[in-house]
Design a protein around this motif. Structure first.
Motif: not given
Length: 94
Positions: A1-27
């Protein structure tokens, strides 16, 4: 669940051009048994699904996670607590 939420937060940040979650963290989240949530997020949110370099790394983390879980399962199955060594059997004298 935490991983799904992290992806969702990163997707929202990408759309809004905010600071992203590092790929390393997602991996790393995926590596620690979160990869099913990551895979679901990639499909449902269409996030990180077309980036080839990320997909290769993600696939490797899935393989590593599965291998580690299998190795731990095999190790536990061979544990002496589960399968004690046979004790010496004595036969009664006739």
């Amino acid at each position: 669940m935490a991983c799904f939420i992290a992806y969702a937060l990163d997707k929202a940040a990408a759309v809004e051009r905010r600071q992203r979650i590092a790929e390393r963290t997602l991996l790393l989240l995926g590596l620690f048994c979160g990869w099913p949530g990551g895979l679901l997020a990639q499909q449902l949110l269409r996030h990180k699904s077309s980036k080839t370099s990320f997909q290769i790394k993600f696939g490797l983390t899935v393989l590593l996670n599965v291998a580690l879980v299998l190795a731990a399962t095999i190790q536990m199955d061979m544990s002496p607590e589960i399968h004690p060594a046979p004790s010496a059997v004595t036969t009664p004298a006739a």
